[in-house]
Design a protein around this motif. Structure first.
Motif, short mmCIF file in Angstrom:
data_model
loop_
_atom_site.label_atom_id
_atom_site.label_comp_id
_atom_site.label_asym_id
_atom_site.label_seq_id
_atom_site.Cartn_x
_atom_site.Cartn_y
_atom_site.Cartn_z
N VAL A 1 31.28 34.38 30.90
CA VAL A 1 32.58 34.62 31.53
C VAL A 1 32.46 34.49 33.04
CG1 VAL A 1 34.35 36.38 31.98
CG2 VAL A 1 33.44 36.07 29.67
N LEU A 2 33.49 33.93 33.63
CA LEU A 2 33.64 33.85 35.08
C LEU A 2 34.79 34.78 35.47
CD1 LEU A 2 32.99 32.30 37.80
CD2 LEU A 2 34.87 30.79 37.18
N ALA A 3 34.52 35.78 36.32
CA ALA A 3 35.54 36.70 36.81
C ALA A 3 35.98 36.26 38.19
CB ALA A 3 35.01 38.13 36.84
N VAL A 4 37.30 36.10 38.40
CA VAL A 4 37.83 35.59 39.65
C VAL A 4 38.99 36.48 40.11
CG1 VAL A 4 38.82 33.59 40.84
CG2 VAL A 4 37.25 33.24 38.93
N GLY A 5 38.93 36.94 41.36
CA GLY A 5 40.08 37.61 41.95
C GLY A 5 41.12 36.58 42.34
N SER A 6 42.30 36.67 41.72
CA SER A 6 43.35 35.67 41.93
C SER A 6 44.66 36.38 42.21
CB SER A 6 43.47 34.79 40.68
OG SER A 6 44.42 33.75 40.88
N GLY A 7 45.01 36.50 43.50
CA GLY A 7 46.21 37.25 43.86
C GLY A 7 46.06 38.70 43.45
N ARG A 8 47.03 39.23 42.71
CA ARG A 8 46.98 40.62 42.25
C ARG A 8 46.37 40.74 40.86
NH1 ARG A 8 52.07 44.10 44.48
NH2 ARG A 8 51.98 43.42 46.63
N TYR A 9 45.56 39.78 40.46
CA TYR A 9 44.95 39.81 39.14
C TYR A 9 43.46 39.49 39.25
CZ TYR A 9 49.71 39.57 37.30
OH TYR A 9 51.02 39.83 37.01
N HIS B 1 46.50 44.21 39.05
CA HIS B 1 46.21 45.20 40.08
C HIS B 1 47.49 45.45 40.88
CE1 HIS B 1 42.14 44.20 38.94
NE2 HIS B 1 41.64 45.10 39.77
N THR B 2 47.49 46.51 41.65
CA THR B 2 48.67 46.86 42.44
C THR B 2 48.69 46.16 43.80
OG1 THR B 2 47.52 48.78 43.35
CG2 THR B 2 48.84 49.11 41.36
N SER B 3 47.60 45.50 44.16
CA SER B 3 47.51 44.83 45.44
C SER B 3 46.56 43.64 45.29
CB SER B 3 46.99 45.80 46.52
OG SER B 3 46.90 45.18 47.78
N THR B 4 46.53 42.78 46.29
CA THR B 4 45.68 41.59 46.22
C THR B 4 44.21 41.98 46.07
OG1 THR B 4 47.23 40.36 47.60
CG2 THR B 4 44.99 39.49 47.45
N VAL C 1 33.91 46.08 38.61
CA VAL C 1 34.35 46.87 39.77
C VAL C 1 35.17 45.96 40.66
CG1 VAL C 1 33.63 48.27 41.73
CG2 VAL C 1 32.22 48.21 39.67
N THR C 2 36.33 46.44 41.10
CA THR C 2 37.19 45.63 41.96
C THR C 2 37.59 46.40 43.22
OG1 THR C 2 39.20 46.38 40.80
CG2 THR C 2 38.16 44.35 40.01
N GLY C 3 37.82 45.67 44.28
CA GLY C 3 38.39 46.21 45.51
C GLY C 3 39.63 45.43 45.88
N THR C 4 40.58 46.09 46.53
CA THR C 4 41.87 45.46 46.80
C THR C 4 42.28 45.58 48.26
OG1 THR C 4 43.05 47.48 46.19
CG2 THR C 4 42.69 45.86 44.44
N GLU C 5 43.33 44.87 48.60
CA GLU C 5 43.86 44.85 49.95
C GLU C 5 44.36 46.22 50.37
OE1 GLU C 5 44.94 43.10 53.63
OE2 GLU C 5 43.83 42.21 51.96
N ASP C 6 44.88 47.02 49.42
CA ASP C 6 45.38 48.35 49.78
C ASP C 6 44.27 49.40 49.81
OD1 ASP C 6 44.88 48.89 47.13
OD2 ASP C 6 46.96 49.31 46.58
N GLY C 7 43.01 48.98 49.70
CA GLY C 7 41.89 49.89 49.88
C GLY C 7 41.35 50.53 48.63
#
Length: 789
Positions: free
Chosen positions: A685-693, A710-713, A729-735
């Motif tokens: 599997v390849l995991a990619v952050g794409s916008g809010r997903y 996700h709730t933010s980018t 584990v993910t991190g987002t624009e809203d912290g």
């Protein structure tokens, strides 16, 4: 007695009105206010989890109270390092594009902040209840029940179209909003906005009802302010500016239009010099007389508002032209000195004393006698004042960076609230790339500051409580896990200064550092700190030993280090004293995309578009891409073949790392970030952050299998194996830092909620427990031990 947080988890849409029904310690209240924009959107059972995550990241003193109220959290804060928590602030609004105007208004016991920018929308928000107690109160202070009041509510429509609204988006402008101002006319509040298409619009901020619309003739509004004229009549003053640094056509001149705020009709025009723009406005009192000061590129004009008489003009040296090159309007700073109103203007210094980096200085002119000038401190080329007010007899000024490098990983903007003549500066930790606009106001009876930035954020700060930051660099620049030669898990922390820190991954204690000089100072190559260290960072095992690769020095490409050894790197065959191996691509760049991998038992290092053997220093393959254009890379497998995944803007490419042949291209949202490869549910599997997903792709088939909203980018992500399960584990624009079960796409825990976007995340299993690490853009690093997955 433990706190009763029942109302937090059980309240419905009225959460902001009824949540604070007990005696909450100040740190917990601050955490609540920081978390509020997200709390109002979450279902009840998830609110306490997010409040705890916010406390862990920004208000650690509140954790004890939360643990006593609701023990048994899924995680424990293991350690923290780097920057301290940010100065107290909230973020009531975000825009889709740069913000160029903010205003603060105090009406009906609530504080409103209005903001506008390139998205053509004026966002109007209530910050929180004006009757909230002093945030610096004692822990034994009793907090009143706010249920019957307007409550600390912003970011949602609790009662749309009624005076109890907490947020409105005011539309109608068709160009970038450049000026905003609050005023009161006949006891009614008014919000005025102007765009660079030349249109002025007004609204009632309590209801959102529209007022007048007026199109200006020639130029566009650069500043708005409400002024009191004859008989207590209030007028709306509009400064008229022009493109290309204020040089109008032959038939135009610089002026200030005084409008009737109810109808928009022109009452009087105040003319500046011929063909001279007006850049900013300020209002002051000279005895019983109200005067209006206006700044042009080379003069300061002062008028009597009632009569329209020009009281004087002062010639100035060239104002800060560099600011306009960045799209900013040079500010006119209005304050007082010994009871006399004065205007502050930033001008050039043609020959700085001693040839220092200072090239600007602040000049004060007394408005009752423009010949009375005094010079204040000088400013560096990259900083200067943005706004000023007089509070409790003191002039208080916001000083911020005015240089934007355009490099997203750096976010170098800094801002300080300065009290001239006093040592009570407040470091705002303003990690917004560039503060473009600011306005002082009143919030809960205290001085506040609203700022807007190029990244679209609007923030409201406590402007009175001193907050000094313990800085270790210019901000976060990445995390990388490795295992020492003794088998101890360790974490490499990029700092944007001149050092990559090495810490024990279990307890956070510093165990070493690496740097590009034998002194170990790091990437200190006598170039601007905004152009180096540490752009890229990765770690891996080579021939059974730990290695770290970092990039950032434009002159040195990618450097390979052997951490915690007697030498700080691996010397080149022809450079026994160098203490490092430097890999330079065809474009001689320092790539952001770095990754270690193993193919058929052979260790490889991908550095931008080049794939190297770090043992033999041989270039194995070269991708048909410019290395600096690749933002991320990761090794993995796609069925029976090894692959290297790279990201560039809106696409992810899969390559054969031994030949450089492209296998396939996947389309993603270029607004997001984050790239990792692993094996989930017997699939590569390849995991990619794409916008809010986060999109999970089947790497062998090239098909998108799952997407996790996700709730933010999404800004970063990492995969880790634990007990035959794969965790994401993910991190987002809203912290927000969040832990997921990658196989089921179920969220397992919200671990942290920084006040800044998340720069990097990493995860590992240590002593049988998953450990997750998160770094904010400003450099703060937190480690969480996950006890229940």
């Amino acid at each position: 007695m433990p706190l009763d947080l029942t109302s937090l988890t059980e309240a419905g849409p009225a959460l902001p009105h009824g949540a604070l029904d007990g005696s909450w310690p100040p740190a917990l209240l601050r955490a609540y206010l920081r978390a509020l924009p997200r709390l109002v959107t979450l279902p009840g059972p998830e609110r306490l989890e997010f409040l705890r995550a916010t406390a862990a990241a920004e208000e650690p003193e509140a954790l004890e109270a939360l643990d006593s109220a609701e023990p048994g959290s899924a995680w424990t804060l293991a350690w923290e390092t780097g920057e301290q928590p940010t100065a107290f602030h909230v973020c009531p609004a975000r825009h889709d594009g740069p913000v160029w105007a903010v205003a603060v208004g105090d009406f009906a016991g609530r504080t409103f902040v209005a903001s506008g920018g390139d998205d053509h929308v004026v966002r109007l928000r209530v910050v929180y209840d004006q009757s909230a107690p002093d945030l610096e109160g004692h822990s034994d202070q009793s907090w009143p029940n706010l249920e019957s009041r307007s409550g600390p509510n912003f970011g949602v429509h609790s009662e749309p179209n009624l005076e109890g609204h907490s947020g409105l988006d005011l539309e109608g402008h068709t160009a970038s909003v450049r000026a905003l101002a609050f005023g009161v006319v006949d006891g009614r509040p008014i919000l005025a906005g102007g765009d660079d298409g030349g249109t002025i619009r007004t609204w009632n901020p309590l209801t959102g009802a529209s007022g007048f619309t007026r199109d200006l003739t020639g130029g566009y509004p650069t500043a708005l302010t409400f002024v009191e004229a004859e008989g207590g009549r209030t007028l709306l003053a509009v400064a008229i500016g022009f493109y290309n640094r204020g040089y109008p056509e032959d038939y135009e001149d610089g002026r200030v239009d005084l409008l009737d705020p109810a109808t928009g009709e022109l009452v009087r025009a105040l003319h500046a010099e011929e063909r001279d723009a007006v850049l900013d406005l300020g209002v002051a009192k000279l005895g019983e007389r109200t005067v209006l000061a206006a700044l042009s590129p080379y003069e300061l004009h002062v008028w009597d508002v009632t009569t329209g008489e020009r009281l004087g003009t002062a010639e100035l040296d060239d104002i800060w032209a560099d600011m306009e090159e960045d799209g900013l309007t040079p500010p006119l700073l209005i304050g007082e000195a010994n009871g006399r109103p004065e205007a502050g203007v930033v001008v050039r210094i043609e020959h700085p004393p001693g040839y220092t980096v200072q090239s600007r200085e602040l000049v004060y002119l007394k408005l009752d006698d423009l010949r009375d000038k005094s010079r204040d401190r000088g400013f560096d080329r990259d900083e200067g004042p943005v706004a000023m007010t007089t509070h409790a007899g003191r002039n208080i000024m916001l000083v911020a960076n005015h240089t934007d490098t355009g490099k997203e990983w750096e976010r170098p903007a800094k801002a300080v609230i300065r009290h001239p003549g006093h040592k009570t500066d407040i470091d705002l930790d303003a990690d917004t790339r560039l503060i473009t606009t600011a306005a002082f106001g009143s919030l809960a009876g205290r001085l506040c500051l609203a700022t807007g930035g190029l990244d679209g954020t609007v923030q409201v700060w406590d402007a009175q409580t001193p907050h000094q930051h313990r800085r270790i660099g210019y901000g976060g620049s990445g995390l990388a896990l490795f295992t020492t030669a003794q088998g101890t898990p360790a974490l490499a922390v990029g700092t944007h200064s001149d050092t990559v820190l090495l810490v024990d991954a279990a307890d956070g204690k510093k165990i070493g550092s690496v740097g590009c000089r034998q002194s170990g100072r790091g990437h200190d190559c006598d170039i601007s700190p905004y152009d180096h260290c540490c752009r890229g960072l990765t770690a891996g095992q080579v021939a059974g030993r730990p290695y770290i690769a970092s990039s950032g020095c434009a002159a040195y490409g990618t450097m390979l280090w052997q951490p915690l050894s007697k030498i700080r790197g691996i010397a080149r065959k022809d450079d026994a004293e160098g203490g490092r191996v430097t890999f330079g691509g065809l474009d001689h760049s320092s790539p952001t995309a770095l990754a270690f991998g193993e193919v058929d038992g052979r260790a490889l290092l991908a550095a931008g578009a080049d794939v190297w053997d770090p043992v033999t220093q041989e270039c194995v393959a070269r991708l048909p891409r410019w290395g600096f254009a690749l933002s991320e890379s990761a090794f993995g497998r796609a069925g029976d073949q090894p692959v290297l995944a790279t990201r560039r803007d809106g696409e992810v490419d899969l390559w054969n790392p031994l030949t450089g042949r492209r296998i396939r291209t996947l389309g993603v949202d270029d607004a997001g970030a984050g790239l990792a490869m692993g094996r989930i549910a017997d699939r590569d599997v390849l995991a990619v952050g794409s916008g809010r997903y986060v999109h999970l792709w089947d790497a062998a088939a090239g098909e998108r299998r799952e997407w996790i909203p996700h709730t933010s980018t999404v800004t970063c992500l990492s995969l880790v194996e634990h007990d035959d399960r794969i965790l994401l584990v993910t991190g987002t624009e809203d912290g927000t830092v969040t832990l997921w079960d990658a196989a089921t796409s179920r969220r397992r825990a919200v671990l942290g909620a920084f006040a800044r976007p998340v720069r990097s995340v990493a995860a590992a299993t240590i002593r049988g427990k998953p450990h997750v690490y998160g770094q904010s853009h400003y450099g703060r690093v937190l480690a969480w031990r996950v006890d229940t997955v």
